[in-house]
Design an enzyme around this catalytic site. Structure first.
Site, PDB file in Angstrom:
ATOM      1  CB  THR A  53      21.600  32.256  62.759  1.00 62.88           C
ATOM      2  OG1 THR A  53      21.204  31.709  62.669  1.00 62.88           O
ATOM      3  CG2 THR A  53      22.225  32.341  63.846  1.00 62.88           C
ATOM      4  CG  ASN A 427       8.493  37.682  19.833  1.00 62.94           C
ATOM      5  OD1 ASN A 427       9.774  38.040  18.770  1.00 62.94           O
ATOM      6  ND2 ASN A 427       9.288  36.882  20.958  1.00 62.94           N
ATOM      7  CB  CYS A 429      11.550  40.475  22.688  1.00 65.31           C
ATOM      8  SG  CYS A 429      11.203  40.344  23.919  1.00 65.31           S
ATOM      9  CD  GLU A 431      12.478  37.447  20.174  1.00 60.27           C
ATOM     10  OE1 GLU A 431      12.504  36.655  21.437  1.00 60.27           O
ATOM     11  OE2 GLU A 431      12.578  38.393  20.548  1.00 60.27           O
ATOM     12  CB  SER A 605      15.250  37.339  33.517  1.00 60.42           C
ATOM     13  OG  SER A 605      13.799  38.443  33.123  1.00 60.42           O
TER      14      SER A 605
END
Length: 811
Positions: A53, A427, A429, A431, A605
């Site tokens: 199931t 860093n 990314c 920012e 994410s």
């Protein structure tokens, strides 16, 4: 045919039972478009003898997910089936799940392997009645299918490979992990997160409440020393950070260049490339938290470094493999002097930091004075036309999307940490802009507010946004104290300066919900007021914490201690939405607890979990793929799909057109102009507007922002004009990635081949590059000398007669 139930019993497969189960989960959905019987028929066709199931539920959920392109309600139904399936497999009571996770014994070693820390376990057991009763499990059903699958795959804790947590358990674990004994604050955080007002960053969701709560996302590292000991000590530090799910930005300005003398061995240096290859392999080997995501390092270099031309080649797909390191990311830390020399077509001199020390430690006029002094002293290795270096940068960006572009002088000039020392890098990314040194690793804890959640009755609720941001700021400040630090240098830095990073997600969704085209005056104003509200609320919360706990250690001498806030450094006046004069008085009296507060990050994410678009970006397409373990699913922008369904324009033919046109609706005649304006993709929005919006919110961002640039047909002229436009606008991050559209589209499934052939013939004509020669546009399939001659004013000129040649203003 039989099915195995969860308790092991066998039962005949019953069409009606499956239909009834799906129907029960269709409450509140559009019954004209959502058909439980159709889903059941497709599920039955995939049934085999001995199916469980659980597998039936998975099949039903995935079947509904594939039907999302028919109506957006199918995505909600798919999630409900998947969530209901998980609920049947997991314990309901939060404290019971915490006990199971805490008491876990590894079956291979037969030793305790707790997934919840003793401290958090004791708190949950002590307050279990209050915490258990605060959880509202129905909120699990608000996730869409792909958001839920993202949680299931990476975020929910497992016992022996089986998911043990429900999404609501995870949120409460995070809330208690941050607030500990402060149960009232934990429940407040739980309620706001579970109602999708905000989310903490991935490492916080992964690790809060666990025995090793490493909750920080970003680490900024400076080389300990230009020596074998220094390089390998720093490498070990990077490995320790990456092991616990941290992304790393590392500056290598002070590593000596190729051919430099090494006194200890009487030899010469091999330069930065072999060293970067060692770091590259470490990033590959040390993944973040047991394969949750791969390790990631970004290397920062200033363009005066003698090895910079080799640095620009490292990520390219061709060339000598000994000079490539493709798992690393690369960024330039650019002084204004370099941009000025490119603009004036002057020479640029390269130095080895061993022979011309101190260039990385100064900025602004001090940098210019030292650089020109070294030039006069003939300390340079060689010099090239600055435009030749610029061309190499552009070439690398077109091929690889790297290097990222950050402007050293803007980052330092407009930083509340400028009293501490020269900031040497950002860093992974782009920012986070914080001070780092050999004995301080800068750290940042992140969270993002979900902007569409604050819309009520067609109006933006700035007061609610203000209230929620204050809660998030207090959370991030608490994380600094409860955090596990992988290296002592990180603890030292975070305790001294206490920076945090508040970001956003779903700005494009907020524009859709309020019916504001991205390039409209209303969108421009909302962009400013959202970030003004966030900055004001964060400062106010930080000031209120300082009233109780005192200012951060390095506060004295900072711009904020002198009454100078971020917008003052940009010479901009805020709107009249908030009382800034009153806030400045409070700060003058009590100070602030955190040196930095706002840093819009990519939210790759977490925005997928909440079902919103990334950070402040426009949609890249109105049709895209979402990949889960069982395969790829085609998704249509749910806002557009809802509008087309309401106007009775959505059918198989319309879907085929959308696929054929790569998710753009601009060339579909049946779609009215108001929808075409609203649902422009990032490729159809002027990048000048994107940069303008970044500059508009800049005065309320005391760190920086992950600003991607999107170009459909990049030419060196277009990229140059964009970089210079952003630099002159005062941006700190001029560019995170350069995103370009593939020249050839991916294979189009479920499309009429005749229509596709006609479309491809048209696009082949369109893809020929327009080049300006003697003021006239000519079409060429090959880049010409004029096009590569990026400094020729004619190439950069905007021409109303030739709008396609200019993407800056969309003519």
């Amino acid at each position: 045919m039989f099915v195995y139930k969860r308790d092991g019993r066998q039962e005949k497969v019953a069409f009606d039972k499956i239909t009834a189960r799906v129907s029960r989960l269709c409450y509140g959905l559009d019954s004209d478009h959502v058909d439980p019987v159709e889903i059941t028929q497709k599920v039955i066709s995939g049934v085999y003898p001995g199916v469980t199931t659980i597998e039936l539920d998975n099949l039903a959920a995935e079947t509904a997910a594939t039907m999302t392109t028919k109506h957006p309600d199918y995505a909600i139904l798919a999630a409900r089936i998947a969530v209901s399936n998980l609920h049947k497999q997991t314990e309901k009571v939060f404290s019971t799940v915490v006990q199971q996770l805490h008491d876990y014994v590894n079956p291979k070693t037969d030793k305790p392997a707790p997934m919840i820390s003793d401290k958090i376990y004791d708190i949950v057991m002590k307050h279990k009645d209050e915490l258990d009763s605060a959880i509202i499990y129905d909120r699990d059903f608000t996730y869409n299918f792909f958001g839920f699958k993202t949680l299931e795959r990476s975020y929910l804790l497992r016992i022996d490979g089986k998911v043990a947590e429900r999404p609501q358990h995870m949120i409460m674990r995070v809330a208690v992990g941050i607030h500990g004994e402060d149960i009232e604050a934990a429940i407040e955080t739980y309620n706001l997160m579970s109602q999708r007002y905000f989310t903490h960053a991935s490492p916080t969701l992964f690790n809060a409440g666990t025995p090793r709560p490493q909750l920080s996302s970003c680490f900024l590292v400076t080389m300990k020393d230009d020596s074998i000991e220094g390089i390998y000590d720093t490498l070990k530090m990077c490995a320790m950070i990456s092991k616990t799910a941290g992304g790393i930005g590392i500056n290598i300005h002070n590593i000596r260049a190729t051919g430099s003398y090494i006194a200890g061995t009487n030899g010469t240096s091999n330069g930065i490339v072999p060293m970067i290859r060692v770091y590259n392999n470490t990033a590959r080997y040390v993944d973040q938290g047991g394969n949750k995501r791969p390790g990631a390092f970004a290397a920062y270099l200033e363009p005066w470094h003698a090895d910079v031309m080799d640095f620009l080649e490292l990520r390219k797909t061709h060339g000598n493999e000994d000079f490539r390191a493709r798992e690393m990311f690369y960024a330039l830390w650019i002084p204004d002097l370099f941009m000025q020399r490119v603009e004036r077509n002057e020479q640029w001199t390269f130095f080895c930091p061993n022979e011309a020390p101190g260039l990385a430690d100064v900025w602004g006029d001090e940098f210019v004075a030292l650089y020109e002094k070294y030039e006069k002293e003939n300390r340079g290795r060689r010099s090239l036309p600055a435009q030749k270096v610029w061309y190499a940068i552009l070439q690398s960006q077109v091929e690889t999307g790297n290097p990222f572009m950050l402007y050293k002088d803007s980052c330092n000039r407009k930083s509340n940490q400028k009293n501490v020392g020269t900031i040497r890098c950002s860093n992974l990314c782009t920012e986070i802009v914080e001070y780092s040194s050999p004995d301080e690793v800068a750290v940042c804890n992140l969270a993002s507010v979900a902007l569409p959640t604050f819309i009520k009755d067609g109006k933006y609720n700035f007061q609610k946004l203000h209230d929620v941001v204050k809660v998030v700021t207090r959370n991030l400040n608490k994380i600094i104290d409860v955090n596990y630090y992988p290296v002592p240098e990180a603890r030292r830095s975070n305790m001294r300066h206490r920076p945090v990073g508040l970001g956003v997600q779903g700005l494009a969704d907020a524009f859709f919900a309020l019916r504001l085209p991205f390039e409209s005056a209303g969108a421009k104003k909302l962009n400013i007021q959202i970030f003004e509200t966030i900055y004001h609320a964060a400062l106010e919360a930080s000031c209120e914490i300082a009233q109780v706990e005192g200012t951060y250690e390095s506060y004295e001498g900072s711009p904020a201690s002198q009454g100078i806030l971020q917008y003052d450094m940009w010479n901009v006046n805020p709107t009249d939405l908030w009382d800034w004069a009153e806030l400045k008085e409070k700060i003058a009296k009590h100070g602030i607890r955190n040196s930095l507060l706002v840093a819009p990050m990519p939210t790759a994410s977490t925005s997928q979990i909440l079902g919103f678009n990334e950070c402040f970006e426009p949609y890249t397409s109105n049709m895209y793929q979402r990949r889960v373990l069982s395969g790829e699913f085609q998704i249509v922008n749910p806002w557009l799909l809802k509008d087309l369904v309401e106007r009775d324009l959505w059918n198989e033919d319309m879907k085929n057109k959308l696929v054929m046109l790569d998710g753009s609706i601009q060339a579909i005649p049946e779609i009215p102009q108001d929808l075409k304006d609203l649902y422009k993709t990032v490729w159809e929005i002027s990048q000048k507007t994107v940069i303008d919006y970044a500059a508009d919110r800049g005065p309320f961002i005391d760190q920086s922002q992950s600003l991607n640039i999107h170009l459909k047909d990049p030419s060196y002229g277009k990229i140059t004009s964009m970089h210079f436009y952003g630099w002159k606008k005062g941006l700190k991050t001029g560019m995170y990635y350069l995103r370009t559209m593939a020249a050839s589209a991916a294979i189009k499934f479920t499309v009429d081949p005749v229509a596709l052939r006609a479309r491809n013939e048209e696009s082949n004509e369109e893809n020929k590059k327009p080049v300006i020669k003697n003021g006239k546009a000519e079409i060429s399939a090959e880049p010409t000398k004029e096009e590569i001659d990026i400094y020729n004013e004619k190439v950069l000129a905007c021409s109303i007669k030739n709008p396609e040649a200019c993407e800056m203003c969309s003519a």
